[in-house]
Write a protein that holds these residues in place. Structure first.
Motif, PDB file in Angstrom:
ATOM      1  N   CYS A  22      26.721  -7.974 -13.018  1.00 34.18           N
ATOM      2  CA  CYS A  22      27.866  -7.928 -13.930  1.00 34.18           C
ATOM      3  C   CYS A  22      28.959  -7.035 -13.343  1.00 34.18           C
ATOM      4  O   CYS A  22      28.772  -5.831 -13.182  1.00 34.18           O
ATOM      5  CB  CYS A  22      27.410  -7.387 -15.284  1.00 34.18           C
ATOM      6  SG  CYS A  22      28.722  -7.245 -16.498  1.00 34.18           S
ATOM      7  N   PHE A  23      30.115  -7.613 -13.034  1.00 34.41           N
ATOM      8  CA  PHE A  23      31.261  -6.827 -12.571  1.00 34.41           C
ATOM      9  C   PHE A  23      31.898  -6.168 -13.783  1.00 34.41           C
ATOM     10  O   PHE A  23      32.037  -6.784 -14.839  1.00 34.41           O
ATOM     11  CB  PHE A  23      32.273  -7.738 -11.869  1.00 34.41           C
ATOM     12  CG  PHE A  23      33.526  -7.020 -11.476  1.00 34.41           C
ATOM     13  CD1 PHE A  23      33.549  -6.189 -10.371  1.00 34.41           C
ATOM     14  CD2 PHE A  23      34.688  -7.157 -12.227  1.00 34.41           C
ATOM     15  CE1 PHE A  23      34.701  -5.505 -10.018  1.00 34.41           C
ATOM     16  CE2 PHE A  23      35.846  -6.494 -11.883  1.00 34.41           C
ATOM     17  CZ  PHE A  23      35.850  -5.664 -10.770  1.00 34.41           C
ATOM     18  N   VAL A  24      32.291  -4.896 -13.648  1.00 35.78           N
ATOM     19  CA  VAL A  24      32.939  -4.178 -14.754  1.00 35.78           C
ATOM     20  C   VAL A  24      34.181  -3.453 -14.261  1.00 35.78           C
ATOM     21  O   VAL A  24      34.261  -3.025 -13.110  1.00 35.78           O
ATOM     22  CB  VAL A  24      31.969  -3.169 -15.426  1.00 35.78           C
ATOM     23  CG1 VAL A  24      30.850  -3.892 -16.151  1.00 35.78           C
ATOM     24  CG2 VAL A  24      31.393  -2.195 -14.426  1.00 35.78           C
ATOM     25  N   GLN A  25      35.157  -3.329 -15.155  1.00 37.19           N
ATOM     26  CA  GLN A  25      36.372  -2.573 -14.871  1.00 37.19           C
ATOM     27  C   GLN A  25      36.875  -1.965 -16.168  1.00 37.19           C
ATOM     28  O   GLN A  25      36.555  -2.445 -17.254  1.00 37.19           O
ATOM     29  CB  GLN A  25      37.435  -3.453 -14.221  1.00 37.19           C
ATOM     30  CG  GLN A  25      37.900  -4.615 -15.055  1.00 37.19           C
ATOM     31  CD  GLN A  25      38.807  -5.558 -14.271  1.00 37.19           C
ATOM     32  OE1 GLN A  25      38.873  -5.527 -13.056  1.00 37.19           O
ATOM     33  NE2 GLN A  25      39.516  -6.409 -14.994  1.00 37.19           N
ATOM     34  N   ALA A  26      37.664  -0.893 -16.038  1.00 36.20           N
ATOM     35  CA  ALA A  26      38.106  -0.176 -17.238  1.00 36.20           C
ATOM     36  C   ALA A  26      39.457   0.474 -16.986  1.00 36.20           C
ATOM     37  O   ALA A  26      39.924   0.571 -15.854  1.00 36.20           O
ATOM     38  CB  ALA A  26      37.069   0.884 -17.608  1.00 36.20           C
ATOM     39  N   GLY A  27      40.072   0.941 -18.063  1.00 38.18           N
ATOM     40  CA  GLY A  27      41.336   1.649 -17.948  1.00 38.18           C
ATOM     41  C   GLY A  27      41.676   2.393 -19.223  1.00 38.18           C
ATOM     42  O   GLY A  27      41.217   2.036 -20.311  1.00 38.18           O
ATOM     43  N   ASN A  28      42.487   3.430 -19.075  1.00 35.75           N
ATOM     44  CA  ASN A  28      42.929   4.227 -20.216  1.00 35.75           C
ATOM     45  C   ASN A  28      44.087   3.597 -20.972  1.00 35.75           C
ATOM     46  O   ASN A  28      44.327   3.943 -22.121  1.00 35.75           O
ATOM     47  CB  ASN A  28      43.361   5.622 -19.754  1.00 35.75           C
ATOM     48  CG  ASN A  28      42.187   6.477 -19.377  1.00 35.75           C
ATOM     49  OD1 ASN A  28      41.177   6.486 -20.070  1.00 35.75           O
ATOM     50  ND2 ASN A  28      42.296   7.184 -18.263  1.00 35.75           N
ATOM     51  N   CYS A  29      44.816   2.692 -20.316  1.00 32.87           N
ATOM     52  CA  CYS A  29      46.052   2.195 -20.913  1.00 32.87           C
ATOM     53  C   CYS A  29      46.265   0.726 -20.566  1.00 32.87           C
ATOM     54  O   CYS A  29      47.020   0.406 -19.665  1.00 32.87           O
ATOM     55  CB  CYS A  29      47.231   3.043 -20.430  1.00 32.87           C
ATOM     56  SG  CYS A  29      48.764   2.631 -21.239  1.00 32.87           S
ATOM     57  N   GLY A  30      45.597  -0.165 -21.291  1.00 27.45           N
ATOM     58  CA  GLY A  30      45.801  -1.587 -21.110  1.00 27.45           C
ATOM     59  C   GLY A  30      46.809  -2.101 -22.118  1.00 27.45           C
ATOM     60  O   GLY A  30      46.904  -1.587 -23.231  1.00 27.45           O
ATOM     61  N   ILE A  31      47.550  -3.109 -21.735  1.00 29.56           N
ATOM     62  CA  ILE A  31      48.545  -3.707 -22.624  1.00 29.56           C
ATOM     63  C   ILE A  31      47.965  -4.974 -23.229  1.00 29.56           C
ATOM     64  O   ILE A  31      47.407  -5.801 -22.521  1.00 29.56           O
ATOM     65  CB  ILE A  31      49.840  -4.061 -21.869  1.00 29.56           C
ATOM     66  CG1 ILE A  31      50.461  -2.806 -21.264  1.00 29.56           C
ATOM     67  CG2 ILE A  31      50.828  -4.752 -22.793  1.00 29.56           C
ATOM     68  CD1 ILE A  31      51.639  -3.093 -20.379  1.00 29.56           C
ATOM     69  N   VAL A  32      48.087  -5.120 -24.535  1.00 29.08           N
ATOM     70  CA  VAL A  32      47.651  -6.317 -25.237  1.00 29.08           C
ATOM     71  C   VAL A  32      48.892  -6.954 -25.860  1.00 29.08           C
ATOM     72  O   VAL A  32      49.602  -6.311 -26.635  1.00 29.08           O
ATOM     73  CB  VAL A  32      46.623  -5.981 -26.341  1.00 29.08           C
ATOM     74  CG1 VAL A  32      46.246  -7.239 -27.109  1.00 29.08           C
ATOM     75  CG2 VAL A  32      45.397  -5.319 -25.737  1.00 29.08           C
ATOM     76  N   HIS A  37      51.302  -8.406 -33.988  1.00 27.08           N
ATOM     77  CA  HIS A  37      51.555  -6.966 -34.025  1.00 27.08           C
ATOM     78  C   HIS A  37      53.055  -6.738 -34.178  1.00 27.08           C
ATOM     79  O   HIS A  37      53.868  -7.434 -33.581  1.00 27.08           O
ATOM     80  CB  HIS A  37      51.041  -6.322 -32.739  1.00 27.08           C
ATOM     81  CG  HIS A  37      50.993  -4.836 -32.784  1.00 27.08           C
ATOM     82  ND1 HIS A  37      52.061  -4.059 -32.424  1.00 27.08           N
ATOM     83  CD2 HIS A  37      50.007  -3.985 -33.140  1.00 27.08           C
ATOM     84  CE1 HIS A  37      51.735  -2.785 -32.550  1.00 27.08           C
ATOM     85  NE2 HIS A  37      50.489  -2.717 -32.984  1.00 27.08           N
ATOM     86  N   GLU A  38      53.443  -5.756 -34.988  1.00 30.84           N
ATOM     87  CA  GLU A  38      54.865  -5.550 -35.299  1.00 30.84           C
ATOM     88  C   GLU A  38      55.730  -5.288 -34.068  1.00 30.84           C
ATOM     89  O   GLU A  38      56.911  -5.595 -34.058  1.00 30.84           O
ATOM     90  CB  GLU A  38      55.033  -4.412 -36.306  1.00 30.84           C
ATOM     91  CG  GLU A  38      54.590  -3.044 -35.781  1.00 30.84           C
ATOM     92  CD  GLU A  38      54.660  -1.966 -36.839  1.00 30.84           C
ATOM     93  OE1 GLU A  38      55.220  -0.907 -36.537  1.00 30.84           O
ATOM     94  OE2 GLU A  38      54.168  -2.201 -37.955  1.00 30.84           O
ATOM     95  N   GLU A  39      55.163  -4.731 -33.002  1.00 28.78           N
ATOM     96  CA  GLU A  39      55.937  -4.473 -31.789  1.00 28.78           C
ATOM     97  C   GLU A  39      55.665  -5.514 -30.706  1.00 28.78           C
ATOM     98  O   GLU A  39      56.104  -5.348 -29.575  1.00 28.78           O
ATOM     99  CB  GLU A  39      55.628  -3.072 -31.267  1.00 28.78           C
ATOM    100  CG  GLU A  39      56.082  -1.976 -32.223  1.00 28.78           C
ATOM    101  CD  GLU A  39      55.759  -0.585 -31.696  1.00 28.78           C
ATOM    102  OE1 GLU A  39      55.112  -0.470 -30.641  1.00 28.78           O
ATOM    103  OE2 GLU A  39      56.160   0.380 -32.349  1.00 28.78           O
ATOM    104  N   THR A  44      45.970   0.225 -25.280  1.00 26.02           N
ATOM    105  CA  THR A  44      44.647   0.662 -25.681  1.00 26.02           C
ATOM    106  C   THR A  44      43.808   0.977 -24.451  1.00 26.02           C
ATOM    107  O   THR A  44      44.064   0.443 -23.373  1.00 26.02           O
ATOM    108  CB  THR A  44      43.943  -0.445 -26.508  1.00 26.02           C
ATOM    109  OG1 THR A  44      42.689   0.037 -26.949  1.00 26.02           O
ATOM    110  CG2 THR A  44      43.743  -1.715 -25.716  1.00 26.02           C
ATOM    111  N   ALA A  45      42.816   1.826 -24.628  1.00 24.64           N
ATOM    112  CA  ALA A  45      41.795   1.968 -23.599  1.00 24.64           C
ATOM    113  C   ALA A  45      40.963   0.693 -23.651  1.00 24.64           C
ATOM    114  O   ALA A  45      40.785   0.097 -24.711  1.00 24.64           O
ATOM    115  CB  ALA A  45      40.932   3.195 -23.859  1.00 24.64           C
ATOM    116  N   PHE A  46      40.464   0.247 -22.501  1.00 25.43           N
ATOM    117  CA  PHE A  46      39.717  -0.999 -22.474  1.00 25.43           C
ATOM    118  C   PHE A  46      38.551  -0.918 -21.491  1.00 25.43           C
ATOM    119  O   PHE A  46      38.527  -0.080 -20.594  1.00 25.43           O
ATOM    120  CB  PHE A  46      40.626  -2.177 -22.091  1.00 25.43           C
ATOM    121  CG  PHE A  46      41.143  -2.101 -20.679  1.00 25.43           C
ATOM    122  CD1 PHE A  46      40.455  -2.722 -19.642  1.00 25.43           C
ATOM    123  CD2 PHE A  46      42.302  -1.406 -20.386  1.00 25.43           C
ATOM    124  CE1 PHE A  46      40.922  -2.639 -18.340  1.00 25.43           C
ATOM    125  CE2 PHE A  46      42.774  -1.324 -19.088  1.00 25.43           C
ATOM    126  CZ  PHE A  46      42.080  -1.939 -18.062  1.00 25.43           C
TER     127      PHE A  46
END
Length: 169
Positions: A22-32, A37-39, A44-46
């Motif tokens: 299983c390949f995994v990756q992460a980050g403190n600041c992902g854009i969704v 959403h109002e903006e 988010t962290a992901f």
């Protein structure tokens, strides 16, 4: 423990026991991007995982205030997917490319539903390429798509920090 690749920092040491394949990756600041959403989206962290199960491969994304929370969310999904037999089958939910969602656990998987789209040139079942009019082309005929008929996606980023106002993906 497994290390997750991070784009903005040193690798993250996973807290959960992810499978070796299983390949995994992460980050403190992902854009969704989210039109609801109002903006238009949020940050988010992901934690993302790409596990391979006997029933097929999938993509899992967990979100949270921290990478640790995001990993916990992703791992809960992983356990639900791993333990499911997928005996109820899959629901296409509008997909025509063979992808579907398990009717029991919700896992998204590819190549689980027969294709229904045909190449407009040779009539072969395909999902290799699609023009902006909804016409499909097999790999051998995808060069038949005219430049003006290719897909171009623009997303406007308003009030999402000071990122570029418009990006072409």
């Amino acid at each position: 423990m497994k290390l997750a690749r991070c784009s903005s920092r040193e690798p993250y040491e996973c807290k959960k026991d992810w499978p070796d394949n299983c390949f995994v990756q992460a980050g403190n600041c992902g854009i969704v991007f989210d039109a609801k959403h109002e903006e238009g989206g949020y940050e988010t962290a992901f934690f993302e995982a790409f596990p391979k199960y006997q029933q097929g491969s999938t993509f899992i994304r967990g979100e949270g205030k921290t990478i640790e929370e995001a990993e916990a969310s992703a791992f809960a999904q992983h356990l639900r997917f791993k333990d499911c037999t997928h005996a109820e089958g899959y629901d296409a939910r509008g997909y025509t490319n063979g992808c579907g969602f398990c009717k029991t656990c919700g896992m998204f998987a590819s190549k689980v539903i027969p294709l229904t789209t045909h190449c407009v040139v040779c009539d072969a079942l395909t999902q290799d390429a699609e023009d902006k009019h909804g016409n499909y082309y097999c790999d051998a005929h995808k060069d038949h798509i005219k430049q003006e008929d290719k897909h171009w996606v623009q997303i406007k980023l308003e009030s999402m920090r000071d990122y570029l106002k418009t990006r072409t993906l």
